[in-house]
Design a protein around this motif. Structure first.
Motif, mmCIF file in Angstrom:
data_model
loop_
_atom_site.group_PDB
_atom_site.id
_atom_site.type_symbol
_atom_site.label_atom_id
_atom_site.label_comp_id
_atom_site.label_asym_id
_atom_site.label_seq_id
_atom_site.Cartn_x
_atom_site.Cartn_y
_atom_site.Cartn_z
ATOM 1 N N ILE A 1 -1.788 -17.510 -0.927
ATOM 2 C CA ILE A 1 -0.670 -16.735 -1.466
ATOM 3 C C ILE A 1 0.285 -17.582 -2.305
ATOM 4 O O ILE A 1 1.303 -17.083 -2.777
ATOM 5 C CB ILE A 1 0.129 -16.074 -0.320
ATOM 6 N N GLY A 2 -0.016 -18.856 -2.484
ATOM 7 C CA GLY A 2 0.866 -19.713 -3.273
ATOM 8 C C GLY A 2 0.490 -21.167 -3.120
ATOM 9 O O GLY A 2 -0.525 -21.513 -2.490
ATOM 10 N N HIS A 3 1.307 -22.015 -3.670
ATOM 11 C CA HIS A 3 1.060 -23.445 -3.554
ATOM 12 C C HIS A 3 2.371 -24.209 -3.650
ATOM 13 O O HIS A 3 3.395 -23.670 -4.088
ATOM 14 C CB HIS A 3 0.075 -23.917 -4.623
ATOM 15 N N VAL A 4 2.313 -25.451 -3.231
ATOM 16 C CA VAL A 4 3.474 -26.344 -3.268
ATOM 17 C C VAL A 4 3.091 -27.569 -4.081
ATOM 18 O O VAL A 4 2.051 -28.184 -3.841
ATOM 19 C CB VAL A 4 3.901 -26.771 -1.848
ATOM 20 N N ASP A 5 3.916 -27.920 -5.026
ATOM 21 C CA ASP A 5 3.697 -29.102 -5.851
ATOM 22 C C ASP A 5 4.923 -29.996 -5.724
ATOM 23 O O ASP A 5 5.962 -29.727 -6.321
ATOM 24 C CB ASP A 5 3.462 -28.695 -7.302
ATOM 25 N N GLY A 6 4.813 -31.031 -4.909
ATOM 26 C CA GLY A 6 5.980 -31.857 -4.619
ATOM 27 C C GLY A 6 6.959 -31.072 -3.769
ATOM 28 O O GLY A 6 6.635 -30.632 -2.665
ATOM 29 N N PHE A 7 8.155 -30.873 -4.295
ATOM 30 C CA PHE A 7 9.156 -30.063 -3.591
ATOM 31 C C PHE A 7 9.280 -28.661 -4.190
ATOM 32 O O PHE A 7 10.128 -27.886 -3.768
ATOM 33 C CB PHE A 7 10.517 -30.747 -3.631
ATOM 34 N N ALA A 8 8.437 -28.342 -5.175
ATOM 35 C CA ALA A 8 8.503 -27.030 -5.829
ATOM 36 C C ALA A 8 7.617 -26.042 -5.082
ATOM 37 O O ALA A 8 6.448 -26.330 -4.800
ATOM 38 C CB ALA A 8 8.075 -27.143 -7.286
ATOM 39 N N LEU A 9 8.177 -24.868 -4.791
ATOM 40 C CA LEU A 9 7.470 -23.830 -4.038
ATOM 41 C C LEU A 9 7.145 -22.671 -4.971
ATOM 42 O O LEU A 9 8.016 -22.125 -5.629
ATOM 43 C CB LEU A 9 8.351 -23.340 -2.888
ATOM 44 N N HIS A 10 5.861 -22.297 -5.006
ATOM 45 C CA HIS A 10 5.407 -21.174 -5.830
ATOM 46 C C HIS A 10 4.721 -20.189 -4.892
ATOM 47 O O HIS A 10 3.682 -20.504 -4.303
ATOM 48 C CB HIS A 10 4.444 -21.648 -6.914
ATOM 49 N N LEU A 11 5.304 -18.970 -4.764
ATOM 50 C CA LEU A 11 4.860 -18.026 -3.751
ATOM 51 C C LEU A 11 4.739 -16.623 -4.338
ATOM 52 O O LEU A 11 5.614 -16.168 -5.079
ATOM 53 C CB LEU A 11 5.855 -18.002 -2.585
ATOM 54 N N ASN A 12 3.652 -15.951 -4.002
ATOM 55 C CA ASN A 12 3.441 -14.548 -4.367
ATOM 56 C C ASN A 12 3.773 -13.684 -3.151
ATOM 57 O O ASN A 12 2.934 -13.448 -2.287
ATOM 58 C CB ASN A 12 2.003 -14.327 -4.815
ATOM 59 N N GLU A 13 5.016 -13.231 -3.078
ATOM 60 C CA GLU A 13 5.484 -12.503 -1.900
ATOM 61 C C GLU A 13 4.754 -11.179 -1.714
ATOM 62 O O GLU A 13 4.549 -10.726 -0.582
ATOM 63 C CB GLU A 13 6.994 -12.262 -1.999
ATOM 64 N N SER A 14 4.371 -10.551 -2.783
ATOM 65 C CA SER A 14 3.720 -9.239 -2.669
ATOM 66 C C SER A 14 2.345 -9.335 -2.023
ATOM 67 O O SER A 14 1.810 -8.321 -1.558
ATOM 68 C CB SER A 14 3.595 -8.604 -4.057
ATOM 69 N N ALA A 15 1.770 -10.523 -1.975
ATOM 70 C CA ALA A 15 0.432 -10.677 -1.396
ATOM 71 C C ALA A 15 0.462 -10.974 0.095
ATOM 72 O O ALA A 15 -0.592 -11.076 0.727
ATOM 73 C CB ALA A 15 -0.311 -11.794 -2.129
ATOM 74 N N ILE A 16 1.658 -11.088 0.671
ATOM 75 C CA ILE A 16 1.761 -11.471 2.079
ATOM 76 C C ILE A 16 1.577 -10.249 2.974
ATOM 77 O O ILE A 16 2.121 -9.179 2.715
ATOM 78 C CB ILE A 16 3.140 -12.119 2.359
ATOM 79 N N GLN A 17 0.824 -10.441 4.040
ATOM 80 C CA GLN A 17 0.694 -9.434 5.093
ATOM 81 C C GLN A 17 1.369 -9.987 6.346
ATOM 82 O O GLN A 17 0.948 -10.997 6.885
ATOM 83 C CB GLN A 17 -0.782 -9.136 5.371
ATOM 84 N N TRP A 18 2.410 -9.301 6.803
ATOM 85 C CA TRP A 18 3.209 -9.812 7.910
ATOM 86 C C TRP A 18 2.640 -9.389 9.249
ATOM 87 O O TRP A 18 1.644 -8.664 9.314
ATOM 88 C CB TRP A 18 4.663 -9.343 7.780
ATOM 89 N N ILE A 19 3.281 -9.811 10.301
ATOM 90 C CA ILE A 19 2.824 -9.515 11.657
ATOM 91 C C ILE A 19 2.767 -8.010 11.907
ATOM 92 O O ILE A 19 1.951 -7.515 12.687
ATOM 93 C CB ILE A 19 3.746 -10.202 12.703
ATOM 94 N N THR A 20 3.640 -7.263 11.223
ATOM 95 C CA THR A 20 3.665 -5.805 11.403
ATOM 96 C C THR A 20 2.523 -5.112 10.674
ATOM 97 O O THR A 20 2.329 -3.908 10.843
ATOM 98 C CB THR A 20 4.991 -5.246 10.882
ATOM 99 N N GLY A 21 1.786 -5.869 9.851
ATOM 100 C CA GLY A 21 0.710 -5.276 9.080
ATOM 101 C C GLY A 21 1.170 -4.642 7.790
ATOM 102 O O GLY A 21 0.373 -4.089 7.043
ATOM 103 N N SER A 22 2.468 -4.714 7.505
ATOM 104 C CA SER A 22 3.026 -4.127 6.290
ATOM 105 C C SER A 22 3.595 -5.223 5.407
ATOM 106 O O SER A 22 3.512 -6.409 5.714
ATOM 107 C CB SER A 22 4.115 -3.111 6.642
ATOM 108 N N SER A 23 4.189 -4.814 4.298
ATOM 109 C CA SER A 23 4.794 -5.764 3.370
ATOM 110 C C SER A 23 6.276 -5.987 3.647
ATOM 111 O O SER A 23 6.938 -6.703 2.900
ATOM 112 C CB SER A 23 4.610 -5.275 1.932
ATOM 113 N N ARG A 24 6.789 -5.379 4.702
ATOM 114 C CA ARG A 24 8.213 -5.531 5.029
ATOM 115 C C ARG A 24 8.432 -6.856 5.745
ATOM 116 O O ARG A 24 7.781 -7.166 6.733
ATOM 117 C CB ARG A 24 8.687 -4.380 5.909
#
Length: 879
Positions: free
Chosen positions: A516-539
């Motif tokens: 869902i993303g990558h880290v380069d040094g201290f820079a964080l690149h994240l695709n939040e819409s691709a995450i599936q949380w513990i609830t099974g939803s995008s919330r």
């Protein structure tokens, strides 16, 4: 001491010891003959009994890998009967208490690391550009995940023990934990033996003064910790729990990055390998009891496996876990059914993944038949396929008869953690470590010599390799990997690169690891819409000790609790906070005021005593009623003007008094309504003149009463003639004219003006008639007060004059009420806020007017209307 030796000693006192030992060996599944060798391999401190995996070469590179893992021993808490093992059944049952240590289990993932090292060395040996003419060999030991055994193996490698020619290794690749690497680097440091770790992440190992011979192909934890802290802040998790290994691993993220980011820790539980069952149970109970919904776990995946087992027993399935790289991509956990119940939706930092061309094919073509001396491969084969090598085990005590190994068995279609090369993370780190070692050797042994056509590398003899020179070349390594990536060391470290992964549930109910993303040094690149949380939803889950304070409130810390636990207090009137989580409220400018929600400053509304509000309506009604009653009294007196009651004490003054009282009621209406320039000037003049006219009439009437009774005395006839009707009217006019002069001068020089009163703190601005100079107002009130006091004194002296109807008594009561009202008016006027100042003045006018009206004219109206028999001259003159 091995578990077998320990068990033999424990039962040696019994006559049945030999039988029990034999039965234990038969029943506990030692059919493959591995358990004894495993325990002997990893349980002694002294001489290793296993040769490990060895391949001769011109230069031997050492390797240390935690191939075996010892599951936690049974935790005897003496709350239940000991576990009984069924051993043998013939005529009766024979049992033995299970106080033995659990057997070591073979770990497939570290086994893959071992063959990644072998594969890389074979690639290098077939290369014509890297170390041409030099064959690299290897000597690999199983450290069993224990620092003492890792140190024992490292010393054996450095000393040249257990090799075919006693050749020592100039470099070691290994160290599956930071504590192991610290120990090995410290011990090998004086010898300047380079040590390259593929899995040690403690930032402490970057200290070149303390660990000058240490290198690693995995980033320091400081980058991972910063990435985790950024994730926590990004999703507004201010209340998290932490479970960490009882060592340096994880403390960087928990103690420094997380807390320095302003995140509060609900708890910090530690797990220790030796007490993993009890520690995991305690941590699981803490997680269950905590209000934190996000749990950060920094520990090895085998410890996480035990923690998830304990959480499953407690049915804790609603926590969002943040994973460190040590377990975020563990196939063993992802494929576990217990994990899918407890830890779906895990968000983690993972060591970057990269492909190794040809590696999967290499793994699937491995076979013990082709590698008869490979004990690691043979053990894997026996565990995977349940068969054995053709030769029997060396143990002379425990024997078994498993199926003989077949040539038809193959790994081509086997799907397990060993053959899975879809995401090579730590495996790739091992691969890089081998290439880094090879390039360092190349730089040392194969200097480039100029040629007219090309650069030809010629390699010198590797027999005498100086460790200090090799260490220097390793520090200067800079090459391009077969995957076209530039590799170099920055001190002990490499540039930090991570993947961000998410455990997502598939339609068939299993878990998969999604990037869902990558880290380069201290820079964080994240695709939040691709995450599936513990609830099974995008919330996004919420994990806070206290809900963030909304706009209009401010935070107040709770005494004795962390900073993240607070209460939200509404801003005071006139203050606002227009953002969430405000520590303080801002005060609005004077011309503005806070709205109802305390989120913005709005213009203050003009406020004055209006006719359409409750207070204005009440006062207006009272004034109109007073005017009406006064008019009625005036009509009654006018109709009965020839009667003795009306004519007594100068009926002309009585009518003038009624007119002045009526004017007093009317002037109160001028104070109600929106102030303007003319109303501000007229209201004070009308008030002052009306009351002076009223009090002047009372004073003259009192003088008339006194003069009338004094004239009955001998020689006083001239007194009543001197103070006749003309003089009475003149006196009233004179006294009133003085007030008129005062009002004229005051209103001409410094008149009251309408002005907004910003001093009163409220949502409304009072529009009032401001007294630019209070001197004029004080003179008006003072003059009225002087006349009233004089009238009160005169009336008081005349109150006992002999007459059935003595008007002096009525004047006395009226003046007492008048003075009491206006004495009380002064403090009430000064302390009343806003428009209520005007209301107090109107009330005083009405109260004093009603007092004069009722005290003086009510008794007379009573006689005129209800007791006409008393309205006679005879009755009036009676004593």
């Amino acid at each position: 001491m091995s578990w077998f030796s320990w068990l033999f000693i424990v039962w040696s006192r019994s006559s049945q010891s030999l039988l029990l030992v034999w039965l234990v060996g038969r029943e506990l599944g030692i059919r493959n003959g591995l358990l004894c060798d495993q325990m002997l391999t990893c349980s002694r401190w002294g001489t290793p009994s296993s040769q490990g995996l060895f391949q001769d070469g011109d230069v031997i590179i050492g390797g240390l890998f935690p191939l075996h893992y010892q599951p936690p021993a049974i935790d005897h808490d003496f709350t239940q009967l000991p576990l009984l093992q069924k051993l043998f059944k013939q005529n009766s049952l024979i049992y033995i208490l299970s106080f033995y240590l659990p057997p070591l289990s073979l770990e497939y993932v570290p086994l893959q690391y071992i063959y990644a090292m072998v594969f890389a060395l074979e690639e290098i040996n077939h290369s014509t550009m890297l170390l041409p003419g030099i064959k690299l060999g290897y000597h690999i030991f199983d450290s069993c995940g224990r620092p003492p055994w890792a140190l024992q193996s490292a010393l054996s490698l450095v000393g040249g023990d257990n090799t075919s020619c006693g050749q020592s290794v100039p470099m070691i690749i290994g160290g599956a934990s930071s504590i192991t690497s610290q120990i090995l680097s410290t011990v090998l440091g004086p010898l300047s033996i380079p040590f390259i770790s593929y899995l040690s992440t403690c930032p402490c190992l970057s200290d070149r003064l303390q660990y000058p011979n240490f290198f690693r192909t995995i980033p320091s934890d400081i980058y991972q910790a910063r990435a985790v802290a950024q994730l926590v802040i990004r999703f507004n998790w201010t209340w998290v729990g932490a479970v960490v290994a009882n060592n340096n691993y994880g403390y960087m993220a928990v103690k420094e990055e997380i807390q320095e980011a302003g995140v509060c820790l609900a708890f910090v539980e530690t797990l220790q390998r030796e007490n993993i069952i009890s520690d995991a149970r305690r941590a699981a109970l803490t997680i269950q009891a905590s209000t934190a919904r996000v749990i950060l776990i920094f520990t090895w995946y085998t410890d996480v496996r035990e923690l998830f087992l304990q959480l499953a027993k407690l049915n804790v399935t609603d926590r969002q876990f943040l994973a460190s790289e040590a377990w975020s991509t563990s196939g063993d956990l992802v494929q576990n059914s217990i994990t899918s119940k407890v830890a779906k939706g895990v968000l983690g930092v993972a060591t970057r993944s990269s492909a190794i061309p040809g590696f999967e094919s290499y793994l699937r073509h491995l076979h013990p038949i082709h590698h008869p001396d490979d004990e690691f491969l043979r053990e894997f084969w026996e565990v995977e396929f349940g068969c054995s090598h053709r030769t029997s085990h060396k143990s002379n005590i425990l024997t078994s008869n498993p199926p003989v190994m077949s040539d038809h068995k193959s790994l081509k279609k086997v799907q397990n953690l060993f053959t899975d090369a879809s995401q090579l993370r730590v495996t790739y780190n091992v691969y890089l470590a081998v290439y880094a070692a090879a390039h360092a050797l190349h730089g040392l042994l194969c200097p480039i010599k100029d040629s007219s056509e090309n650069n030809i590398s010629t390699c010198s003899s590797p027999k005498q390799i100086k460790a200090t020179e090799l260490l220097q070349h390793l520090q200067e390594v800079n090459f391009t990997t077969p995957q076209n990536e530039t590799f170099y060391f920055q001190g002990a470290d490499i540039p930090a690169k991570y993947d961000l992964v998410n455990w997502q549930k598939t339609p068939d109910g299993t878990l998969k690891i999604a990037l869902i993303g990558h880290v380069d040094g201290f820079a964080l690149h994240l695709n939040e819409s691709a995450i599936q949380w513990i609830t099974g939803s995008s919330r996004v889950p919420i994990s806070v000790c206290s809900e963030i304070c909304p706009p209009g409130t401010r935070k107040v810390s709770r005494k004795g609790e962390p900073l993240c636990c607070f209460d939200c207090i509404p801003c005071a009137a006139g203050e606002i906070s227009n953002k969430t989580g405000s520590l303080d409220c801002e005060r609005c400018p004077l011309e503005l005021w806070s709205n109802a929600k305390r989120t913005a400053c709005i213009p203050r509304q003009l406020d004055f005593l209006a006719f359409n509000e409750t207070l204005g309506i009440t006062l207006t009604t009272a004034a109109v009623t007073g005017v009406t009653v006064t008019t009625v009294v005036f009509v009654v007196f006018l109709h009965y003007r020839h009667t003795p009651v009306v004519r007594a004490n100068n009926s002309e003054l009585s009518f003038l008094l009624l007119v002045s009282i009526k004017l007093c009621f009317l002037c109160s209406l001028v104070f109600i309504g929106r102030p303007s320039v003319w109303s501000c000037q007229f209201q004070q003049a009308a008030f002052g003149i009306s009351f002076v006219l009223c009090v002047s009439c009372l004073k003259v009437k009192t003088i008339v009463v006194l003069a009338a009774f004094r004239s009955a005395r001998p020689g006083a006839e001239a007194l009543i003639r001197w103070f006749g009707p003309g003089q009475q009217r003149g006196s009233v006019c004179l006294l009133t004219c003085i007030q008129i002069i005062i009002c004229t001068i005051w209103l001409s020089l410094i008149p009251p003006v309408p002005r907004q009163d910003l001093g009163f703190q409220g949502s409304k601005v009072t529009l009032e008639c401001a007294m630019v100079s209070v001197v004029g107002f004080c003179l008006i009130l003072g003059y009225i007060g002087l006349l009233a006091c004089t009238s009160l004194i005169l009336a008081f002296f005349a109150r006992k004059l002999p007459d059935n109807f003595n008007e002096a008594k009525l004047i006395t009561f009226s003046m007492l009420i008048f003075c009491a009202v206006w004495v009380a008016f002064v403090p009430a006027y000064l302390s009343s806020p806003g428009k209520y100042t005007v209301a107090v003045e109107v009330f005083a006018i009405l109260a004093s007017s009603y007092g004069l009206l009722f005290c003086i004219f009510a008794p007379k109206c009573f006689i005129i209307l209800l007791r006409p028999e008393r309205n006679t001259k005879k009755y009036m003159m009676a004593r």
